[in-house]
Structures are given as C-alpha cells and as structure tokens.
Scaffold this motif. Structure first.
Motif, PDB file in Angstrom:
ATOM      1  N   VAL A 270       9.807  15.425  -0.372  1.00 51.27           N
ATOM      2  CA  VAL A 270       9.500  14.723  -1.614  1.00 51.27           C
ATOM      3  C   VAL A 270      10.553  13.651  -1.896  1.00 51.27           C
ATOM      4  N   LYS A 271      11.827  13.968  -1.635  1.00 54.79           N
ATOM      5  CA  LYS A 271      12.880  12.968  -1.855  1.00 54.79           C
ATOM      6  C   LYS A 271      12.700  11.770  -0.929  1.00 54.79           C
ATOM      7  N   THR A 272      12.257  12.022   0.298  1.00 52.77           N
ATOM      8  CA  THR A 272      11.972  10.923   1.221  1.00 52.77           C
ATOM      9  C   THR A 272      10.846  10.046   0.680  1.00 52.77           C
ATOM     10  N   LEU A 273       9.797  10.685   0.182  1.00 50.45           N
ATOM     11  CA  LEU A 273       8.671   9.934  -0.382  1.00 50.45           C
ATOM     12  C   LEU A 273       9.110   9.141  -1.606  1.00 50.45           C
ATOM     13  N   LEU A 274       9.949   9.751  -2.451  1.00 53.58           N
ATOM     14  CA  LEU A 274      10.471   9.026  -3.613  1.00 53.58           C
ATOM     15  C   LEU A 274      11.285   7.812  -3.161  1.00 53.58           C
ATOM     16  N   GLY A 275      12.072   7.984  -2.111  1.00 51.37           N
ATOM     17  CA  GLY A 275      12.852   6.873  -1.578  1.00 51.37           C
ATOM     18  C   GLY A 275      11.964   5.736  -1.088  1.00 51.37           C
ATOM     19  N   ARG A 276      10.877   6.083  -0.436  1.00 54.07           N
ATOM     20  CA  ARG A 276       9.930   5.064   0.029  1.00 54.07           C
ATOM     21  C   ARG A 276       9.293   4.326  -1.141  1.00 54.07           C
ATOM     22  N   LEU A 277       8.908   5.089  -2.161  1.00 54.07           N
ATOM     23  CA  LEU A 277       8.300   4.465  -3.341  1.00 54.07           C
ATOM     24  C   LEU A 277       9.297   3.567  -4.070  1.00 54.07           C
ATOM     25  N   LEU A 278      10.557   3.981  -4.104  1.00 56.47           N
ATOM     26  CA  LEU A 278      11.614   3.134  -4.688  1.00 56.47           C
ATOM     27  C   LEU A 278      11.741   1.840  -3.894  1.00 56.47           C
ATOM     28  N   ALA A 279      11.761   1.949  -2.569  1.00 58.26           N
ATOM     29  CA  ALA A 279      11.904   0.772  -1.711  1.00 58.26           C
ATOM     30  C   ALA A 279      10.735  -0.198  -1.884  1.00 58.26           C
TER      31      ALA A 279
ATOM     32  N   SER B 265       9.281  -0.641  -4.702  1.00 59.75           N
ATOM     33  CA  SER B 265       9.323  -1.039  -6.121  1.00 59.75           C
ATOM     34  C   SER B 265       8.092  -0.557  -6.889  1.00 59.75           C
ATOM     35  N   ILE B 266       7.605   0.615  -6.523  1.00 62.64           N
ATOM     36  CA  ILE B 266       6.466   1.212  -7.211  1.00 62.64           C
ATOM     37  C   ILE B 266       6.954   2.197  -8.269  1.00 62.64           C
ATOM     38  N   ILE B 267       8.152   2.726  -8.061  1.00 68.00           N
ATOM     39  CA  ILE B 267       8.795   3.578  -9.056  1.00 68.00           C
ATOM     40  C   ILE B 267      10.210   3.060  -9.301  1.00 68.00           C
ATOM     41  N   ALA B 268      10.798   3.528 -10.386  1.00 63.06           N
ATOM     42  CA  ALA B 268      12.192   3.225 -10.700  1.00 63.06           C
ATOM     43  C   ALA B 268      12.900   4.545 -10.943  1.00 63.06           C
ATOM     44  N   HIS B 269      14.236   4.509 -10.899  1.00 68.38           N
ATOM     45  CA  HIS B 269      14.993   5.716 -11.193  1.00 68.38           C
ATOM     46  C   HIS B 269      16.176   5.353 -12.077  1.00 68.38           C
ATOM     47  N   GLU B 270      16.621   6.354 -12.798  1.00 62.66           N
ATOM     48  CA  GLU B 270      17.800   6.191 -13.641  1.00 62.66           C
ATOM     49  C   GLU B 270      18.651   7.444 -13.492  1.00 62.66           C
ATOM     50  N   GLU B 271      19.941   7.254 -13.610  1.00 67.34           N
ATOM     51  CA  GLU B 271      20.851   8.393 -13.484  1.00 67.34           C
ATOM     52  C   GLU B 271      20.750   9.280 -14.719  1.00 67.34           C
ATOM     53  N   ASP B 272      20.801  10.566 -14.457  1.00 66.07           N
ATOM     54  CA  ASP B 272      20.810  11.575 -15.514  1.00 66.07           C
ATOM     55  C   ASP B 272      21.826  12.627 -15.075  1.00 66.07           C
TER      56      ASP B 272
ATOM     57  N   ARG C 230      16.227  10.463 -12.472  1.00 65.24           N
ATOM     58  CA  ARG C 230      14.915  10.681 -13.077  1.00 65.24           C
ATOM     59  C   ARG C 230      14.041   9.507 -12.665  1.00 65.24           C
ATOM     60  N   TYR C 231      12.792   9.818 -12.299  1.00 64.83           N
ATOM     61  CA  TYR C 231      11.885   8.822 -11.737  1.00 64.83           C
ATOM     62  C   TYR C 231      10.738   8.537 -12.684  1.00 64.83           C
ATOM     63  N   ARG C 232      10.304   7.272 -12.659  1.00 58.82           N
ATOM     64  CA  ARG C 232       9.159   6.883 -13.481  1.00 58.82           C
ATOM     65  C   ARG C 232       8.376   5.801 -12.745  1.00 58.82           C
ATOM     66  N   PRO C 233       7.071   5.762 -12.944  1.00 66.04           N
ATOM     67  CA  PRO C 233       6.250   4.742 -12.277  1.00 66.04           C
ATOM     68  C   PRO C 233       6.517   3.357 -12.852  1.00 66.04           C
ATOM     69  N   LEU C 234       6.489   2.361 -12.007  1.00 70.29           N
ATOM     70  CA  LEU C 234       6.525   0.968 -12.452  1.00 70.29           C
ATOM     71  C   LEU C 234       5.121   0.373 -12.435  1.00 70.29           C
ATOM     72  N   VAL C 235       4.201   1.095 -11.793  1.00 70.89           N
ATOM     73  CA  VAL C 235       2.812   0.673 -11.693  1.00 70.89           C
ATOM     74  C   VAL C 235       1.958   1.679 -12.452  1.00 70.89           C
TER      75      VAL C 235
ATOM     76  N   ARG D 181       0.845  -1.186   0.000  1.00 75.17           N
ATOM     77  CA  ARG D 181       0.000   0.000   0.000  1.00 75.17           C
ATOM     78  C   ARG D 181       0.879   1.234   0.000  1.00 75.17           C
ATOM     79  N   ILE D 182       0.338   2.315  -0.513  1.00 79.25           N
ATOM     80  CA  ILE D 182       1.069   3.579  -0.466  1.00 79.25           C
ATOM     81  C   ILE D 182       0.258   4.573   0.354  1.00 79.25           C
ATOM     82  N   SER D 183       0.969   5.451   1.043  1.00 76.70           N
ATOM     83  CA  SER D 183       0.321   6.459   1.887  1.00 76.70           C
ATOM     84  C   SER D 183      -0.317   7.536   1.016  1.00 76.70           C
ATOM     85  N   ASP D 184      -1.113   8.385   1.644  1.00 74.91           N
ATOM     86  CA  ASP D 184      -1.712   9.503   0.918  1.00 74.91           C
ATOM     87  C   ASP D 184      -0.628  10.422   0.352  1.00 74.91           C
ATOM     88  N   ALA D 185       0.418  10.643   1.121  1.00 74.53           N
ATOM     89  CA  ALA D 185       1.510  11.501   0.647  1.00 74.53           C
ATOM     90  C   ALA D 185       2.210  10.858  -0.546  1.00 74.53           C
ATOM     91  N   GLU D 186       2.469   9.564  -0.454  1.00 71.79           N
ATOM     92  CA  GLU D 186       3.093   8.862  -1.584  1.00 71.79           C
ATOM     93  C   GLU D 186       2.178   8.881  -2.797  1.00 71.79           C
TER      94      GLU D 186
END
Length: 142
Positions: free
Chosen positions: A62-71, A73-80, A85-90, A4-9
């Motif tokens: 926001v970076k904390t929330l992105l980190g949670r979403l990465l953990a 596996s709801i989003i992915a990131h790639e180096e730029d 850069r972040y993108r949804p996996l779901v 599950r993801i939080s309201d903030a996420e």
C-alpha cells in the motif's frame, strides 16, 4: 488528471475518496456520511486497513501504491508527527469523467450511441436501464 492509474492504485483511491478528515480511531469506527472529497486525509496504515481484505496486501504494498500516486500528483500528503496523512487531489467525479471519456474515445470513437448500441445488442441493458436513460434524456431536453 492526465496520468492513468492502475487497478491497484484505483483500489487505494477508492479508500481515500471514501474517507473524510478523521482521526485513526474515527476511521475505525467510521459511519457513512456526506463527504467533501477534496478534504480527505488518512495515513498509510488507515489505507491498509480500509483496502478490501481479499486483496491481501501488505503495508509495504500500500505504501508503494501511495508513493506512485504521489509521484503522479493524484494525491498529496502532509506530515502528522512521524507519519504522513494522505488526501486525494483529484475528485472521484473528475476521475470518472476522465475514465469514461477515455473509454468512449478508445473503443467507440468518442461517441455514446455506439456504446449504448453495443450494450443493447448484447442484452446488457435492462428495462430499468432503458427507463432511466429515457428519463435522463427527457430531463436533458427540458
């Protein structure tokens, strides 16, 4: 999606679902268009800029929330360069299906009829809603 993801996420995910692969400048000048949800990619600063201002979140939040979403596996990131850069996996549609199912399972035993009855009993369904439901049911029957 199992976690599950939080309201903030969720607020961050809405930003990511809304975006297409764009440069930072294109994000700022964004024009609504059809999007391929699986190809979205934005960086953390772009997410900060896109999250509704009334939340008054810092970049670190926001970076904390992105980190949670990465953990999760709801989003992915790639180096730029020196940033990610972040993108949804779901896909948003898959998320909605899962959340709708959880809601119905938790509150209505997995059945749609008690949900609709509950809404109807509380005058939460308009005549327009009824017409749309009837049209949908007719379409599903044919």
């Amino acid at each position: 999606m199992t976690e599950r993801i939080s309201d903030a996420e969720h607020a961050v995910m809405e930003v990511l679902w809304e975006e297409s692969p764009l440069t930072a400048q294109e994000v700022v000048e964004r024009v609504p268009a059809e999007r391929d949800w699986s190809a979205n990619t934005v960086n953390a600063q772009e997410v900060v800029e896109r999250v509704p201002a009334e939340r008054d979140w810092s970049a670190n939040t926001v970076k904390t929330l992105l980190g949670r979403l990465l953990a999760k596996s709801i989003i992915a990131h790639e180096e730029d360069g020196r940033r990610y850069r972040y993108r949804p996996l779901v896909a948003r549609s898959d998320y909605v299906v899962g959340e709708s199912r959880r809601f119905m399972d938790r509150l209505f035993g997995g059945k749609l009829t008690p949900l609709v009855a509950h809404l109807a009993e509380r005058d939460a369904i308009t005549d327009q809603d009824i017409a749309e439901i009837e049209a949908l049911l007719k379409e599903l029957k044919s």
